[in-house]
Design a protein around this motif. Structure first.
Motif, mmCIF file in Angstrom:
data_model
loop_
_atom_site.group_PDB
_atom_site.id
_atom_site.type_symbol
_atom_site.label_atom_id
_atom_site.label_comp_id
_atom_site.label_asym_id
_atom_site.label_seq_id
_atom_site.Cartn_x
_atom_site.Cartn_y
_atom_site.Cartn_z
ATOM 1 N N ASP A 181 -6.224 0.218 -3.963
ATOM 2 C CA ASP A 181 -7.275 1.259 -3.327
ATOM 3 C C ASP A 181 -7.955 1.934 -4.181
ATOM 4 N N ASP A 217 -9.583 -7.487 -7.151
ATOM 5 C CA ASP A 217 -9.402 -8.513 -6.683
ATOM 6 C C ASP A 217 -11.068 -10.289 -7.497
ATOM 7 N N ASP A 276 1.150 -7.226 5.693
ATOM 8 C CA ASP A 276 1.508 -7.093 6.829
ATOM 9 C C ASP A 276 1.825 -7.621 7.762
ATOM 10 N N GLY A 306 1.141 -1.079 -0.006
ATOM 11 C CA GLY A 306 -0.190 -0.005 0.381
ATOM 12 C C GLY A 306 0.595 1.168 0.425
HETATM 13 O O1 KG4 Z 1 1.802 -4.799 2.587
HETATM 14 P P1 KG4 Z 1 0.670 -4.757 2.968
HETATM 15 O O2 KG4 Z 1 -0.644 -4.972 3.991
HETATM 16 O O3 KG4 Z 1 0.614 -2.855 4.205
HETATM 17 C C1 KG4 Z 1 1.887 -1.723 2.968
HETATM 18 O O4 KG4 Z 1 2.931 -2.353 4.103
HETATM 19 O O5 KG4 Z 1 1.210 -1.222 2.811
HETATM 20 O O6 KG4 Z 1 0.129 -3.904 1.609
HETATM 21 C C2 KG4 Z 1 -1.184 -3.694 2.167
HETATM 22 C C3 KG4 Z 1 -1.918 -2.910 -0.081
HETATM 23 C C4 KG4 Z 1 -3.328 -2.601 0.323
HETATM 24 O O7 KG4 Z 1 -3.561 -1.284 -0.386
HETATM 25 C C5 KG4 Z 1 -4.131 -3.028 -0.500
HETATM 26 O O8 KG4 Z 1 -5.437 -2.769 -1.369
HETATM 27 C C6 KG4 Z 1 -3.537 -4.210 -0.886
HETATM 28 O O9 KG4 Z 1 -2.103 -4.059 0.266
HETATM 29 N N1 KG4 Z 1 -3.662 -5.707 -1.706
HETATM 30 C C7 KG4 Z 1 -4.902 -6.270 -2.893
HETATM 31 C C8 KG4 Z 1 -5.003 -7.591 -2.575
HETATM 32 N N2 KG4 Z 1 -4.451 -7.951 -0.496
HETATM 33 C C9 KG4 Z 1 -3.854 -6.664 -0.213
HETATM 34 N N3 KG4 Z 1 -4.415 -5.592 -3.436
HETATM 35 C C10 KG4 Z 1 -4.599 -6.041 -4.770
HETATM 36 N N4 KG4 Z 1 -5.557 -7.506 -4.547
HETATM 37 C C11 KG4 Z 1 -5.331 -8.227 -3.172
HETATM 38 N N5 KG4 Z 1 -5.504 -9.160 -3.718
#
Ligand code: KG4
Ligand code: ZN
Length: 349
Positions: free
Chosen positions: A177, A194, A312, A147
């Motif tokens: 997002d 997704d 995370d 994110g």
């Molecule tokens: O790594 P993370 O949990 O947190 C950060 O370090 O930012 O990533 C969160 C991001 C969010 O923008 C969320 O919408 C995205 O990962 N995300 C996805 C999916 N699952 C989580 N984006 C696209 N498809 C998914 N299945």
């Protein structure tokens, strides 16, 4: 110096509160996480003050719960690891202060870990259901898509990371997002896009794929975000609802095309045949599918963590911490949270 073989790890860099106990070889002995999605949903995004306050409420009960799952006592824990950078400063503060207090109370060494290093090492943790296809073997190319970040790294060795390219504006997760919000799916939207995309036509709408020419490894998603906004502005609410699947599939495809293409360029330019895709967006089913197809075609050893280690989690922080602690590295009680990485964490190539 006594051997470090079990680490209790804390991750609170954004809105997820997570605690893990990680043993030798990155074995996850216990993991518990609480997400705050429902708390932030009404605001359409993460509110830092609220994230921070919820970490203070969630963290200590989560430490106790994780210790119960583990089934051992504090005598079995050799050290602590905590995400100390980069992230939301208030959120990081809760984790860092808690880790330092526990380290002091139980007389354990501890270490501050870079959150992105956790993502880089995430596919190499293991548990009862997941064994990595290969052990941690440097060097490799790593695409971290989350994110807050979209970066390509040359992972030379533990703690030796070069930035091959990164986003000049929005991160891929942010692009997911924001589009989800634009079409009324709420927050966080990546996973919803997704799901809807699964039964949509990815060729239906034409979205831009930025910066694909030449060997440039930087990314830009702001043009795509604006294109999504503009397209939806030309549609009525009913049209948007009637075309949700195709909108999601087409938008998702634009992101996936860019990510796989840049990964391909990075592998070609470095001459390496090992790659990792990690971070929240690596949970995306289309990205996982296309990256695997690409890897199969070009005989690249590709590792993508199982879903629970994409988003995370403290397990990846525990593994990164364990490896550094085993090299004799320690943080001091003066450690504070930092919103950004340290200049020595990642060198620009
Ligand atoms: O790594 P993370 O949990 O947190 C950060 O370090 O930012 O990533 C969160 C991001 C969010 O923008 C969320 O919408 C995205 O990962 N995300 C996805 C999916 N699952 C989580 N984006 C696209 N498809 C998914 N299945
Ligand atoms: Zn992350």
């Amino acid at each position: 110096m006594s051997e470090i073989s079990k680490v209790l790890a804390i991750e609170t860099s954004c809105d997820d509160t997570s605690v893990a106990i990680v043993g030798a070889d990155g074995e996850v002995l216990a993991l518990s996480s609480v997400n705050q999605d429902l708390v932030h949903e009404p605001f359409g995004g993460i509110v830092p003050e609220i994230a921070c306050r919820n970490h203070t409420l969630n963290l200590l009960p989560l430490v106790e719960k994780t210790m119960e799952k583990f089934g051992g006592s504090w005598d079995d824990i050799d050290a602590l690891a905590v995400t100390s950078r980069p992230g939301l400063i208030g959120s990081l503060m809760v984790g860092v202060v808690t880790a330092k207090s526990l380290a002091l109370a139980y007389q354990k060494p501890f270490i501050g870990v870079n959150h992105l290093e956790g993502h880089i090492l995430a596919p190499f943790v293991r548990d009862k259901e997941y064994q990595p296809a290969s052990g941690l073997d440097f060097p490799f190319v790593c695409l971290v898509v989350s994110g807050g970040h979209t970066s390509l790294y040359l992972v030379k060795d533990l703690g030796s990371y070069e930035i091959l390219g990164e986003t000049l504006d929005d991160a891929a997760g942010e692009a997911f997002d924001k589009f989800a919000k634009t079409i009324g799916l709420g927050f966080p939207g990546g996973v919803k896009v997704d799901r809807l995309a699964a039964s949509g036509n990815a060729q239906r709408f034409d979205f831009p794929r930025s910066m694909l020419s030449g060997d440039n490894l930087d990314f830009s998603f702001s043009g795509l975000k604006t294109a999504g906004l503009r397209l939806v502005e030309t549609m009525t609410e009913i049209q948007v609802q009637a075309n949700l699947n195709d909108l999601c599939a087409s938008y998702q495809q634009a992101i996936v095309d860019v990510l796989v293409s840049k990964l391909d360029t990075a592998v070609r330019l470095t001459g390496l045949n090992k790659a990792v895709v990690s971070g929240g967006v690596s949970a995306n089913s289309q990205l996982r599918r296309e990256a695997q197809l690409w890897a199969g075609k070009y005989e690249v050893g590709l590792m993508i963590p199982p879903l629970r280690y994409c988003t995370d989690n403290a397990a990846m922080i525990g593994y990164a911490g364990l490896l550094h602690l085993q090299k004799g590295e320690r943080s001091s009680q003066r450690l504070g949270p930092l919103p950004r990485s340290l200049s020595e964490d990642f060198k620009r190539r």
